[in-house]
Design a protein around this motif. Sequence first.
Motif, mmCIF file in Angstrom:
data_model
loop_
_atom_site.group_PDB
_atom_site.id
_atom_site.type_symbol
_atom_site.label_atom_id
_atom_site.label_comp_id
_atom_site.label_asym_id
_atom_site.label_seq_id
_atom_site.Cartn_x
_atom_site.Cartn_y
_atom_site.Cartn_z
ATOM 1 N N THR A 47 108.996 49.090 120.649
ATOM 2 C CA THR A 47 108.826 48.826 119.220
ATOM 3 C C THR A 47 108.833 47.322 118.963
ATOM 4 O O THR A 47 109.556 46.569 119.609
ATOM 5 C CB THR A 47 109.937 49.499 118.395
ATOM 6 O OG1 THR A 47 111.199 49.008 118.829
ATOM 7 C CG2 THR A 47 109.905 50.997 118.542
ATOM 8 N N CYS A 84 109.405 48.517 112.261
ATOM 9 C CA CYS A 84 108.884 48.251 113.604
ATOM 10 C C CYS A 84 107.720 49.185 113.916
ATOM 11 O O CYS A 84 107.717 50.348 113.528
ATOM 12 C CB CYS A 84 109.979 48.451 114.650
ATOM 13 S SG CYS A 84 111.280 47.222 114.560
ATOM 14 N N THR A 86 105.179 51.004 116.788
ATOM 15 C CA THR A 86 105.213 51.500 118.155
ATOM 16 C C THR A 86 103.970 52.330 118.436
ATOM 17 O O THR A 86 103.410 52.949 117.532
ATOM 18 C CB THR A 86 106.493 52.328 118.422
ATOM 19 O OG1 THR A 86 106.593 52.609 119.811
ATOM 20 C CG2 THR A 86 106.510 53.618 117.645
#
Length: 135
Positions: A47, A84, A86
């Motif tokens: 992430t 974040c 990812t």
Amino acid sequence: MPMFNFSEEDMAKKRKSPAKAAIPATTITADRFVRLYRMVQLLAGGTRTRQTVTRRLRLDARGFYRDLHLLRSSGILIALAGGCYTLEQGTNDALALLPFPDPRLTLGAAKTLAKGRSPAHRALAETITQIVPTR
């Protein structure tokens, strides 16, 4: 005039991938391809915040969101949670969906490549049929 306050999460909400990834109509330069490739690799490593990605790829926020939109519209699954980003699929699967720069083929070369039996060959043959005028 009303003011709208959108959080980064609102601006970058994960979109569901289409059943069949469509190739974006955007022309991809070799430099942009390299940056998109690096972004996928970076997100595959874990992430990352937007700030981390923009700093590592030397992008501004606008460039980040343009590239993020292009990756997602190509069928690459990128999630945002807790600020974040990812990658939500295997790296090789994501890289296989990256739009490729224009190889500058001649019509003859494109027709030769379209003679195969794979889905990529058929897609190229269909494109040729759509754009080459018939008599």
